[in-house]
Design a protein around this motif. Structure first.
Motif, PDB file in Angstrom:
ATOM      1  N   SER A  45       7.019  10.826   5.308  1.00  0.00           N
ATOM      2  CA  SER A  45       5.839  10.067   5.708  1.00  0.00           C
ATOM      3  C   SER A  45       5.904   9.567   7.145  1.00  0.00           C
ATOM      4  O   SER A  45       4.863   9.393   7.783  1.00  0.00           O
ATOM      5  N   VAL A  46       7.117   9.365   7.657  1.00  0.00           N
ATOM      6  CA  VAL A  46       7.217   8.778   8.992  1.00  0.00           C
ATOM      7  C   VAL A  46       6.487   9.622  10.027  1.00  0.00           C
ATOM      8  O   VAL A  46       5.745   9.098  10.863  1.00  0.00           O
ATOM      9  N   GLY A  47       6.680  10.920   9.913  1.00  0.00           N
ATOM     10  CA  GLY A  47       6.029  11.808  10.864  1.00  0.00           C
ATOM     11  C   GLY A  47       4.525  11.681  10.807  1.00  0.00           C
ATOM     12  O   GLY A  47       3.847  11.548  11.847  1.00  0.00           O
ATOM     13  N   GLN A  48       4.012  11.680   9.602  1.00  0.00           N
ATOM     14  CA  GLN A  48       2.561  11.579   9.442  1.00  0.00           C
ATOM     15  C   GLN A  48       2.049  10.257  10.009  1.00  0.00           C
ATOM     16  O   GLN A  48       1.052  10.225  10.737  1.00  0.00           O
ATOM     17  N   LEU A  49       2.766   9.180   9.663  1.00  0.00           N
ATOM     18  CA  LEU A  49       2.353   7.862  10.141  1.00  0.00           C
ATOM     19  C   LEU A  49       2.296   7.855  11.664  1.00  0.00           C
ATOM     20  O   LEU A  49       1.305   7.455  12.274  1.00  0.00           O
ATOM     21  N   LEU A  67       0.850  -1.193   0.000  1.00  0.00           N
ATOM     22  CA  LEU A  67       0.000   0.000   0.000  1.00  0.00           C
ATOM     23  C   LEU A  67       0.883   1.239   0.000  1.00  0.00           C
ATOM     24  O   LEU A  67       1.993   1.205   0.530  1.00  0.00           O
ATOM     25  N   ASN A  68       0.397   2.316  -0.547  1.00  0.00           N
ATOM     26  CA  ASN A  68       1.194   3.545  -0.469  1.00  0.00           C
ATOM     27  C   ASN A  68       0.849   4.322   0.800  1.00  0.00           C
ATOM     28  O   ASN A  68      -0.039   3.923   1.565  1.00  0.00           O
ATOM     29  N   VAL A  69       1.562   5.399   1.017  1.00  0.00           N
ATOM     30  CA  VAL A  69       1.460   6.108   2.297  1.00  0.00           C
ATOM     31  C   VAL A  69       0.023   6.529   2.590  1.00  0.00           C
ATOM     32  O   VAL A  69      -0.493   6.307   3.694  1.00  0.00           O
ATOM     33  N   ASP A  70      -0.604   7.122   1.605  1.00  0.00           N
ATOM     34  CA  ASP A  70      -1.957   7.620   1.847  1.00  0.00           C
ATOM     35  C   ASP A  70      -2.904   6.497   2.229  1.00  0.00           C
ATOM     36  O   ASP A  70      -3.751   6.651   3.112  1.00  0.00           O
ATOM     37  N   VAL A  83       7.527   0.945   6.038  1.00  0.00           N
ATOM     38  CA  VAL A  83       8.788   1.503   6.528  1.00  0.00           C
ATOM     39  C   VAL A  83       9.971   0.739   5.962  1.00  0.00           C
ATOM     40  O   VAL A  83      10.957   1.318   5.524  1.00  0.00           O
ATOM     41  N   SER A  84       9.849  -0.570   5.925  1.00  0.00           N
ATOM     42  CA  SER A  84      10.994  -1.343   5.460  1.00  0.00           C
ATOM     43  C   SER A  84      11.167  -1.201   3.951  1.00  0.00           C
ATOM     44  O   SER A  84      12.239  -1.396   3.422  1.00  0.00           O
ATOM     45  N   ARG A  85      10.103  -0.827   3.270  1.00  0.00           N
ATOM     46  CA  ARG A  85      10.178  -0.713   1.826  1.00  0.00           C
ATOM     47  C   ARG A  85      10.705   0.657   1.378  1.00  0.00           C
ATOM     48  O   ARG A  85      11.514   0.767   0.479  1.00  0.00           O
ATOM     49  N   LEU A 103      -2.273   5.575   5.708  1.00  0.00           N
ATOM     50  CA  LEU A 103      -2.839   6.581   6.603  1.00  0.00           C
ATOM     51  C   LEU A 103      -4.333   6.349   6.773  1.00  0.00           C
ATOM     52  O   LEU A 103      -4.878   6.469   7.879  1.00  0.00           O
ATOM     53  N   GLU A 104      -4.990   6.050   5.695  1.00  0.00           N
ATOM     54  CA  GLU A 104      -6.417   5.768   5.762  1.00  0.00           C
ATOM     55  C   GLU A 104      -6.675   4.548   6.638  1.00  0.00           C
ATOM     56  O   GLU A 104      -7.562   4.544   7.491  1.00  0.00           O
ATOM     57  N   LEU A 105      -5.821   3.551   6.403  1.00  0.00           N
ATOM     58  CA  LEU A 105      -5.981   2.303   7.137  1.00  0.00           C
ATOM     59  C   LEU A 105      -5.840   2.532   8.630  1.00  0.00           C
ATOM     60  O   LEU A 105      -6.581   1.971   9.442  1.00  0.00           O
TER      61      LEU A 105
END
Lengths: 685, 723
Positions: free
Chosen positions: B436-440, B400-403, B425-427, B406-408
């Motif tokens: 993205s890490v911050g958002q996650l 899955l991509n970041v967005d 993260v590993s990918r 985030l939805e998930l």
């Protein structure tokens, strides 16, 4: 090259006296320096700060202030006398009592027509400067309290006078005091003490700047008599003030040894209004800065710590040059030590006495770097006090050690010395020829049969010496008609030649046997600081204040090939950059190739057989040579062998037994004899 | 650092009918720096002396008339200028009591604003974009005014700036959803038009602020999605007359906006590094958007925050070190201070150099990696790649991509979220991760806070281990970990976050001290630090002392003898080594305390929070510090390079801080007496050591001197050799 046995002598307790006053003549670029013992020295700032002339002091004379009027030099002192100096004969021309008690200050107006002096009795006295003398004109209104400092307004119409607790401005035509500026006292405990206005300057825009004993530098408006600004610069006294020629900068000297510069500038950019702003602080002195002069490119200062400091203002220089370096002048640029090469005796000249020492002996041998065990310690044979009030100006010891002579301003004295083992007897030679009244330089011929005495107008008197009598022989006179005094004199070992150098930079060579002038060495632009005649070739070596070295063949009356080669190739920059002049040249009779020179910081043997160093050569190469092996060494040799092991050198000479005598006077021991400086609070002390 | 000081209310506000409008039209400076001219939204102008919170004068127009532009002060003539009913310019002086009797002039077109700045004449900006100097306008009020703007273009904001004697009027306009910036130079008059880049959402900017810096006009503008952009317009640039250029912009800050978009918010630049923002949620406060915050744009850190009571109306003014914020029913004046910020002061006390070297890759989000694509290389990264290989195998097409992740996170079950985040993260490669890490992390934390059941320790730990996170990015993470007693995550955060505030450090300390040993021992912690602690505890009676400290601590000197009675743990004082070996806390607890010891802090900020500890906690911690200190000074203890361990100075600093914070309590507490007397004897021994060293110093210096000046005799015969 070889090993030398060195007598390292540190028992000459030479002690320069404190600097009291200073006056710079911007026109001739000469600085007159007055010391506490009443002596006056003239430094030529156009010629590498060379000390051209020394007028010896006198017990009863004191100098509080010096002042140039054109080329004439005046001083005034606490003995109440104004003295004009005869700079050609190095003696006071006349002194006259001002009848106002001790004189604190003397200053001339910018027109050079009048002198003003400030007296203890509260009068400012005006003297008219006449052709040959000065004449009292009148007193300005007498004040209560002494006049410590004076400054003429450049127009000559007003004089500012620093007094106790106040400054007075006098109108010169009427003689009335027109302004009274009250100077605050110090804070705290010093409130009860009067404030002494040590120094005052009057600028052309009628600004008065004063320095006082409460540590303040104050700027006043001379029109209204109001205080414009006070700068508290020290807890101690502000002693000296000097203003630059364009009046854009003032330097002050304090008791803490600092020199602080104030500049007349706009405090913020783009602002038009200028004011006096404290800009820089220099700390080159440990004691009171008593005398100051701000010259075109430098600040010259001197004081209790006896050294003369020339601190260049670096913003006035575009590139590094000789003039852009800091100069500290500690030692006189002339010899105070005479050495009897055959007898191993040293004569030390003090202003008040002479000391004769016999060097120690050692029979040991050692490796380079070793100190040898002493078989006999050095011994002070004689302590000869001068007669009269005048200080000793020159002295000489014959190489056999049998004759001793010294001269003051008023008399010459000659002594016969006899040493049998440990006994020494001294007899004054009576009845010297009448012509021999005083001498600027004295020297004995190498066989001790003649005494040469440099007299007025560059003439030399020859006196023949014998056991029974001494007899005037002849006066050698230069053809040039120079009136300047001789400051260097040397004669050849074979007794044929005598060379003299005077402050006009002329070097005359006389034939002593024929008693006539032999030749004049072509005049070079810089003053000779040391001359010597080679014992075998009779070549004259002269070293100048600008560090140039020339070799002149007396017989052929021309420069030698070596000298031409040296001039063509040029001296190494490191040699030219040295900041003290060579003060003595001597030779090694056993090795005619060698010339021995020294200045304050180094001792050098020039080997004329070796190639001259070019600019790329490592100049100070002794350490490198030491590390090289015997095979490699010759390819690295060059003519200048410089040894810096010995510092603060006053004299270097080579005895007949091939051992060197180095007379050192460590600056530290001079400093340790100075009085304690003002107490300064440092951290938690 | 920046700080907000205690503010005060300048005046009350009358709420307007339309809730979205600010009750204040404008606040302008008077000639006097302490005066402010406040124009309300209807009819009156009031002059305040700010420091006294006192009105000096007030002027009101007649009923039925309306002020349409904030009053300004003409700095040259000391007159006030205001516009009523769009067309009537009124000029009056301080002494005039009635504004209606003052000078007025009616102009031929609608006025948008009158602007005035010190050093410049007032200028009048008309609604159709024309600009006139006030003087020239008043000399011929009915002069024709041209239209500069097109039909549908409306001015949204305007200001003026005087730079190097050049007068500028800046205004922004909106036309069909597009925004433009006009820069009008006066004398000579030139007009330059720039197009502002469209924000993705298409929303209009909420606020603008312009400032002059280094001969450039810096325009700062805030969008409802929390982005603060900066654009730079040269004061003296070449003037290109034709064409509309796009104004380049740079993102200075991305502020957390919480749920929904911002309504009334505004940002104003305080200096080159600091921006004050009102109407934003505070990142660590849960609800509400009623905060005034100062952010450092260089380090993206929150420097100060203050809750404003009541609704924020939007605009904020900043004059001479004071922020003027209308909120609720009051206009508050809040003094602030911005100091030149350096990274060191932003991050607290400098870390120990040894640690910094061994962890060279430790990074606050590295600008380099963002801007120049430097790959962060570090041990953690290698671990990640290993893991990523593994996970790549297990993961196939369902990446899955970041967005999407985030939805998930918002709704998905714990296990799935955990899996997907780990996979992501590993990918991901460094650049993507950085953003993205911050958002996650924020989303994960937000969900966990909302649902107590939801907690994903593994995912969070992995996010932290990317070293792309720091405390300011996700301020709730550490507190959340504490709440969930996730000590491993706490340890990671303490190790890897360079910017933990002192209050949080203290909270961690408090939790760690008070947690029962049994609870911690079960937790698995970072193995290196555990092994260090094991080594320290084990290093026992190998003897040998350092630092002049000797266990005859309890020297039988007379003053020590008075310290009776000794507390129980010091009873066997004849055998101090035995007593010292007992670590007062459990192994894992000690490991956690070590992490606290090694965090960066500033004394001043830490001290007040340390006072929150109770006496028992303090005593326990002191005992532990004493234990570590003794170990360090007693054993021939060599720091293993690479192992993270507290340094001697850190221990001493903490000891001192603790004693400072609780001295009176400790003096009174009977069971602290022995401890204190022990500590006192440490100090004594150290002082003694130093005085001994001081004594030696003299002799050593003498030796030094002797070597230099080997002979100062009056006379010697030496041999020299010249080559």
């Amino acid at each position: 090259m070889g090993e030398f046995k060195v007598h390292r002598v540190r028992f000459f307790d030479y002690m320069p006296t404190a600097i009291r006053a200073m006056a710079f003549n911007a026109h001739t670029e000469k600085l007159a320096l007055g010391r506490m013992d009443g002596s006056v020295e003239i430094f030529n700032f156009a010629d590498h700060y060379f000390q051209e002339k020394v007028i010896p002091g006198k017990d009863s004379r004191s100098i509080e202030a010096l002042c140039w009027v054109g080329g004439r030099l005046f001083s005034a002192g606490l003995n109440g006398e104004i003295t004009e100096y005869d700079l050609e004969n190095l003696r006071p021309k006349y002194s006259l009592d001002a009848y106002g008690g001790p004189i604190w200050t003397i200053t001339s107006n910018s027109q050079g027509a009048h002198l003003a002096i400030g007296c203890e009795d509260g009068t400012v006295k005006l003297f008219e400067v006449l052709e040959e003398s000065i004449q009292f004109e009148r007193n300005l209104d007498r004040q209560k309290g002494r006049i410590i400092s004076l400054s003429w307004h450049p127009s000559g119409a007003q004089i500012a006078a620093g007094m106790m607790d106040m400054i007075r401005v006098f109108d010169v035509p009427t003689g009335h005091a027109v302004q009274r500026l009250l100077v605050d006292r110090g804070f705290g405990g010093s409130k009860s003490r009067e404030t002494v206005v040590w120094s005052v300057v009057f600028l052309s825009d009628c600004t008065i700047i004063s320095g006082d004993s409460a540590g303040k530098v104050q700027v006043w408006d001379g029109h209204t008599g109001t205080l414009v600004k006070t700068h508290l610069v020290t807890k101690w006294d502000v002693l000296a003030l000097s203003v630059s020629k364009d009046e854009s900068s003032v330097v002050v000297g304090t008791s803490e040894g600092t020199v602080i510069q104030f500049q007349f500038i706009a405090p913020t950019l783009q602002q038009q209004d200028k004011e006096w702003v404290r800009t820089r602080t220099f700390k080159n002195h440990t004691h009171d800065v008593r005398a100051l002069a701000e010259i075109e490119t430098a600040i010259v200062s001197g004081g209790m710590d006896t050294q003369l400091v020339v601190r260049p203002l670096l913003e006035k220089f575009d590139e590094r040059s000789y003039a852009s370096g800091l100069r500290k002048i500690h030692f006189p640029h002339r010899n105070l030590v005479s050495c009897a090469k055959k007898a191993g005796l040293l004569l030390f000249q003090f202003p008040g006495q002479l000391e004769l020492w016999r060097l120690g002996e050692s029979d040991g041998h050692g490796k380079p770097g070793d100190s040898l065990p002493l078989k006999r310690k050095p011994e002070k044979l004689l302590h000869l006090k001068r007669k009269g009030e005048d200080h000793i100006c020159c002295s000489a010891l014959s190489s056999c050690g049998g004759w001793l002579a010294y001269s003051t301003m008023s008399s010459v004295r000659l002594y016969r010395l006899q040493t049998d083992n440990n006994d020494i007897s001294i007899t004054k030679v009576p009845k010297l020829p009448k012509v021999l009244r005083s001498a600027h330089q004295l020297c004995f011929s190498s066989d001790s049969s003649k005494l040469f005495a440099a007299s007025s107008q560059s003439s030399v008197l020859i006196i023949a010496l014998s056991q029974s009598e001494c007899k005037y022989v002849h006066t050698l006179k230069p053809k040039s008609g120079s009136r300047q005094p001789i400051h260097l004199m040397t004669n050849s070992v074979d007794g044929k030649w005598l060379a003299t150098a005077n402050s006009d930079c002329e070097i005359h060579v006389y034939n002593v046997q024929k008693l006539k002038l032999h030749c004049i060495v072509p005049v070079y632009g810089s003053c000779p600081s040391a001359i010597g005649i080679h014992p075998t070739t009779n070549n004259l070596i002269n070293v100048h204040a600008d560090q140039q070295i020339f070799e002149y063949s007396i017989v052929e009356k021309q420069y030698t090939d070596w000298s031409r080669k040296l001039q063509k190739q040029g001296l190494h920059n490191l040699w030219l950059d040295r900041d003290t002049p060579v003060t003595h040249v001597t030779f090694n009779p056993n090795n005619p190739e060698q010339i021995l020179l020294h200045d304050m910081h180094m001792f050098c043997i020039i080997d004329q057989s070796l190639p001259l160093p070019d600019q790329k050569t490592q100049f100070y190469n002794q350490m490198t040579l030491r590390s090289l092996s015997g095979q490699e060494r010759p390819s690295h040799l060059h003519a200048f062998k410089i040894c810096k092991t010995f510092q603060d050198l006053l004299s270097v000479s080579l005895l007949d037994d091939q051992s060197l005598v180095m007379v050192e006077r460590p600056l530290l021991s001079i400093t340790s004899q100075l009085p304690a400086p003002v107490r300064q609070k440092k951290f938690a002390t | 650092m920046a700080a907000l000081y205690e503010g005060f209310t300048l005046c009350g506000l009358v709420p307007t009918q339309n809730a979205s409008d600010s009750p204040i039209q404008g606040i302008e400076l008077d000639g006097d720096s302490d005066h402010a001219v406040v124009t309300d939204s209807t009819r009156s102008v009031t002059l305040y002396k700010v420091s006294d919170q006192k009105p000096l004068g007030s002027w009101t127009v007649k009923q039925g008339q309306l002020l349409t532009c904030p009053a300004v002060c003409n700095f040259q003539t000391k007159e006030y200028v205001v516009v009523s009913d769009n067309k009537v310019i009124r000029v009056w002086k301080d002494e005039d009591l009635n504004i209606d009797k003052a000078f007025k002039a009616t102009v031929s077109a609608d006025v948008w604003r009158v602007h005035s700045a010190p050093g410049g004449e007032p200028v009048v900006l008309f609604q159709r974009g024309a600009v006139r100097l006030l003087d020239s306008l008043l000399s011929a009020p009915q002069q024709p005014i041209e239209d500069v703007l097109s039909e549908e273009e409306v001015i949204r904001w305007s200001t003026n700036i005087v730079a190097e004697k050049q007068h500028f009027v800046l205004f922004t306009t909106e036309q069909k959803g597009e925004h433009f910036l006009y820069v009008q130079r006066l004398n000579p008059n030139t007009l330059q038009k720039y197009r502002l880049e469209r924000e993705d959402s298409g929303a209009p900017p909420l606020s603008f602020s312009a400032s002059l810096r280094d001969k450039h006009i810096n325009l700062l503008y805030l969008y409802p999605n929390g982005c603060v952009y900066q654009s730079v317009v040269a004061v003296r640039g070449p003037v290109e007359l034709e064409g509309v250029q796009t104004l380049p912009r740079s993102l200075r800050l991305r502020l957390p906006v919480g749920e929904g978009k911002l309504g009334a918010a505004s940002a104003v630049a305080l200096d080159e590094a600091h921006v004050a923002v009102v109407g934003m949620p505070h990142p660590s406060a849960r609800t509400g958007k009623d905060f005034l915050c100062i952010w450092n744009t260089n380090f993206q850190t929150l420097q100060a925050g203050k809750e404003m009571v009541g609704r924020i109306h939007g605009p904020v003014w900043c004059y001479l070190g004071k922020l003027f914020v209308p909120h609720g029913k009051a206009l508050s004046v809040i003094p602030y201070e911005c100091q030149k910020s350096s990274l060191a002061s932003a991050l607290g006390k400098l870390r120990h150099a040894g640690i910094a070297v061994s962890k060279s890759s430790v990074a606050v989000p590295s600008w380099n990696s963002l801007l120049h694509g430097d790959q962060p290389q570090g041990p953690a990264k290698i671990v990640d790649t290993r893991k990523s290989k593994l996970s790549r195998k297990s993961q196939s097409a369902t990446a899955l991509n970041v967005d999407q992740v985030l939805e998930l996170i918002k709704t998905g079950p714990v296990e799935e979220v955990q899996r997907e985040v780990e996979a992501l993260v590993s990918r991901g490669d460094a650049q993507d991760l950085q953003l993205s890490v911050g958002q996650l992390a924020c989303h994960l934390v937000a969900r966990s806070q909302a649902e107590t059941a939801f907690y994903t320790p593994g995912a969070l730990a992995q996010l932290v281990q990317t070293q792309c996170l720091c405390h300011s990015v996700c301020p709730d993470l550490l507190l959340l970990a504490l709440e969930h007693k996730d000590y491993f995550l706490c340890q990671l955060c303490l190790q890897l976050f360079p910017d933990i505030p002192e209050v949080v450090t203290c909270a961690c300390l408090k939790t760690f001290i008070s947690v029962p040993d049994g609870d911690v021992e079960m937790v698995s912690l970072e193995p290196d630090s555990v092994s260090f602690m094991e080594g320290l505890v084990a290093a026992g009676d190998r003897g040998g002392q350092q630092n002049g400290f000797s266990p005859p601590l309890f020297e039988e000197d007379s003053c020590d003898a008075h310290h009776q009675p000794k507390p129980p743990q010091h009873q066997d004082k004849k055998n101090p080594t035995l007593q010292l070996e007992a670590c007062p806390v459990g192994l894992h607890k000690a490991v956690l305390l070590n992490e606290v010891l090694q965090t960066a802090y500033s004394d001043n900020f830490l001290l007040p929070h340390l006072k929150d500890l109770n006496a028992q906690q303090v005593i326990l911690f002191l005992q532990y510090l004493q234990f570590v200190y003794l170990k360090f000074s007693q054993d021939v203890y060599t720091q293993t390079p690479g192992l993270r361990s507290p340094t001697m100075t850190q221990i001493i600093d903490w000891l001192c801080l603790l004693l400072d914070a609780h001295f009176t309590v400790l003096v009174m507490a009977p069971d602290a007496k022995g401890l204190l007397s022990n500590l006192e004897s440490f100090v004594k021994s150290q002082v003694k050591l130093f005085s001994e060293l001081g004594k030696i110093e003299g002799s050593l210096q003498e030796l030094h001197k002797m070597k230099l000046s080997k002979d100062i005799s009056q006379y010697s015969i030496e041999v020299i050799e010249l080559f």
